[in-house]
Design a protein around this motif. Structure first.
Motif, PDB file in Angstrom:
ATOM      1  N   THR A  94       0.844  -1.210   0.000  1.00 60.40           N
ATOM      2  CA  THR A  94       0.000   0.000   0.000  1.00 60.40           C
ATOM      3  C   THR A  94       0.878   1.259   0.000  1.00 60.40           C
ATOM      4  O   THR A  94       0.627   2.208  -0.750  1.00 60.40           O
ATOM      5  N   ALA A  95       1.914   1.246   0.828  1.00 57.64           N
ATOM      6  CA  ALA A  95       2.836   2.397   0.880  1.00 57.64           C
ATOM      7  C   ALA A  95       3.711   2.450  -0.370  1.00 57.64           C
ATOM      8  O   ALA A  95       4.010   3.526  -0.892  1.00 57.64           O
ATOM      9  N   GLU A  96       4.092   1.268  -0.861  1.00 58.09           N
ATOM     10  CA  GLU A  96       4.962   1.181  -2.036  1.00 58.09           C
ATOM     11  C   GLU A  96       4.297   1.836  -3.264  1.00 58.09           C
ATOM     12  O   GLU A  96       4.932   2.565  -4.020  1.00 58.09           O
ATOM     13  N   LYS A  97       2.995   1.568  -3.417  1.00 66.10           N
ATOM     14  CA  LYS A  97       2.259   2.102  -4.577  1.00 66.10           C
ATOM     15  C   LYS A  97       2.311   3.630  -4.629  1.00 66.10           C
ATOM     16  O   LYS A  97       2.303   4.227  -5.703  1.00 66.10           O
ATOM     17  N   ILE A  98       2.334   4.275  -3.418  1.00 68.66           N
ATOM     18  CA  ILE A  98       2.274   5.728  -3.323  1.00 68.66           C
ATOM     19  C   ILE A  98       3.569   6.381  -3.798  1.00 68.66           C
ATOM     20  O   ILE A  98       3.644   7.578  -4.025  1.00 68.66           O
ATOM     21  N   LYS A  99       4.622   5.558  -3.952  1.00 65.56           N
ATOM     22  CA  LYS A  99       5.866   6.112  -4.497  1.00 65.56           C
ATOM     23  C   LYS A  99       5.653   6.604  -5.923  1.00 65.56           C
ATOM     24  O   LYS A  99       6.313   7.542  -6.351  1.00 65.56           O
ATOM     25  N   THR A 100       4.759   5.936  -6.664  1.00 62.21           N
ATOM     26  CA  THR A 100       4.606   6.290  -8.080  1.00 62.21           C
ATOM     27  C   THR A 100       3.191   6.715  -8.452  1.00 62.21           C
ATOM     28  O   THR A 100       2.998   7.354  -9.479  1.00 62.21           O
ATOM     29  N   LEU A 101       2.197   6.348  -7.638  1.00 60.64           N
ATOM     30  CA  LEU A 101       0.814   6.676  -7.982  1.00 60.64           C
ATOM     31  C   LEU A 101       0.271   7.777  -7.078  1.00 60.64           C
ATOM     32  O   LEU A 101       0.636   7.858  -5.906  1.00 60.64           O
ATOM     33  N   ASP A 102      -0.641   8.602  -7.591  1.00 58.19           N
ATOM     34  CA  ASP A 102      -1.418   9.485  -6.726  1.00 58.19           C
ATOM     35  C   ASP A 102      -2.401   8.615  -5.943  1.00 58.19           C
ATOM     36  O   ASP A 102      -2.946   7.655  -6.488  1.00 58.19           O
ATOM     37  N   PRO A 103      -2.654   8.972  -4.656  1.00 56.71           N
ATOM     38  CA  PRO A 103      -3.540   8.125  -3.846  1.00 56.71           C
ATOM     39  C   PRO A 103      -4.903   7.900  -4.496  1.00 56.71           C
ATOM     40  O   PRO A 103      -5.456   6.808  -4.413  1.00 56.71           O
ATOM     41  N   VAL A 104      -5.435   8.903  -5.167  1.00 56.38           N
ATOM     42  CA  VAL A 104      -6.770   8.748  -5.751  1.00 56.38           C
ATOM     43  C   VAL A 104      -6.750   7.671  -6.840  1.00 56.38           C
ATOM     44  O   VAL A 104      -7.735   6.946  -7.038  1.00 56.38           O
ATOM     45  N   ASP A 105      -5.621   7.500  -7.508  1.00 59.61           N
ATOM     46  CA  ASP A 105      -5.509   6.459  -8.539  1.00 59.61           C
ATOM     47  C   ASP A 105      -5.210   5.089  -7.938  1.00 59.61           C
ATOM     48  O   ASP A 105      -5.465   4.066  -8.567  1.00 59.61           O
TER      49      ASP A 105
END
Lengths: 253, 253
Positions: free
Chosen positions: B198-209
């Motif tokens: 969940t935290a890893e995804k936020i490195k590259t994605l905006d939270p809304v996406d």
């Protein structure tokens, strides 16, 4: 050597085919897909079947289809007394047709089409109706993952609820953080390392020991100042409820 | 070469002394601590002073003491018209005594005594009263970090509120996840990889996406089942409010 067949062609089915294909302890006997094209990039076309009647004998059949389709697919299988499992996190083991031996093989992770996964760290949650079948599932799971757990249908429900809190809701808090940044012209980049460190701490600490901040400290000067600062009523409400919840936990209410 | 003095001996002060000591672009002129022992493991004892009157000339004085003490310390400095900054996230630049040139040097991270930090990825938020002083602070910050930002006192307030959401509140959701696991005898270990992803995804994605889950999908069968399953009223309340908040965002209300 475990001989298994995968039924389905979606996201999870494809990740499983990839993981098992590279595995010397497992032989993929066949994969079932209504459309052969869906799997042709992953498997020898002779192994892809489009009719249930073409399914051959295997040690294990993994149904990896949408939750709504599990029941119907399991009832259409043209054999009896085989080990048949589904991969759903939310569906009970009981949904499977009783003519076969039932089980669950649930990999707990958010799968994205565009992102490769390292199966070795993905928890796989197993359940079987018959004790003897558990060993087959366990050997299969351990051939791709180092995190294999025996989880009942009831426990899986709890896991799914808990996953909503730590994944869906956590991500929503990231979004609120971004909204507050944008409202005040602060780049969200400034917060990304803090987000990583927050998750990093949980690798070794229990969350209750990792808790910091004004709510935990009962620092009402800061929490009141924050509530004055927040203009959005929804954010204000979430701030109040989570602050209160942190403080009640501290008091062991 | 920037010649700086650090005033304080706490957690942040010590991390800063460590980071600057290893830095060829910076010379630590002195460090001030009421007790010499607090810093003796980090610095040549001749550089540690225990009286304000012993402070020598430097390009920059970094006050890294508790928020409550910043004002008093800054008023006791025995010089005028020097660049003096504090390291607080919540305190306005105005708290500093006006006899010197004011600034803020705020490293945004959760510092723990037991965990080493990699300063190169820690955002450092800078503010100065005078435009010409900004370059000194920027050069100093860039000598230890690759993430240096100009942030006003007002923006820093927003950052602190946002940090409460993405750090304190997120960690509390981890705790609720753990409580649900424990109530149903599921090891919390099963959820840890999901938390990391969940935290890893936020490195590259905006939270809304990056948002997924039953709330986002408006899957009321699942959200109702989850609310039935949760026995704790506080958890139920948080579940409802965050589910509603996710759904309202989707609708762009």
């Amino acid at each position: 050597m475990i001989r298994l067949t995968i039924i389905g062609s979606g996201n999870v089915a494809q990740h499983l085919i990839k993981a098992f294909s590279a595995n010397p302890l497992v032989e993929i006997v066949q994969a079932f897909s209504r459309k052969k094209e869906a799997l042709i990039h992953l498997l020898d076309s002779k192994k892809i079947v489009t009719e249930f009647s073409a399914l051959k004998e295997a040690d294990l059949y993994i149904i990896s289809v949408s939750d709504n389709a599990i029941s119907e697919v399991s009832s259409q299988l043209p054999f009896e007394n085989q080990l048949v499992v589904h991969t759903s996190g939310t569906t009970s083991i009981d949904i499977l047709d009783s003519k076969n031996r039932k089980g669950v093989f649930y990999p707990l992770q958010t799968f994205s089409k565009t992102k490769e996964v390292d199966f070795s760290v993905i928890p796989i949650c197993l359940e079987t109706e018959n004790h003897n079948d558990y060993a087959i599932l366990e050997n299969t799971a351990k051939s791709i993952s180092n995190a294999v757990f025996s989880i009942s249908s009831e426990q899986r429900k709890a896991l799914h609820v808990a996953a909503v809190f730590v994944n869906n809701f956590t991500n929503h808090l990231y979004q609120i953080g971004q909204e507050i940044c944008e409202e005040h012209q602060v780049p969200f980049e400034v917060l990304r390392p803090l987000i990583q460190e927050t998750a990093e701490k949980i690798k070794t600490l229990d969350p209750v020991d990792a808790q910091t901040g004004p709510a935990k400290r009962h620092d009402s000067v800061t929490t009141d100042a924050h509530l004055d600062f927040i203009t959005n009523e929804n954010q204000k409400n979430i701030y109040k409820i989570l602050t209160q919840s942190i403080q009640n936990n501290g008091k062991k209410l």
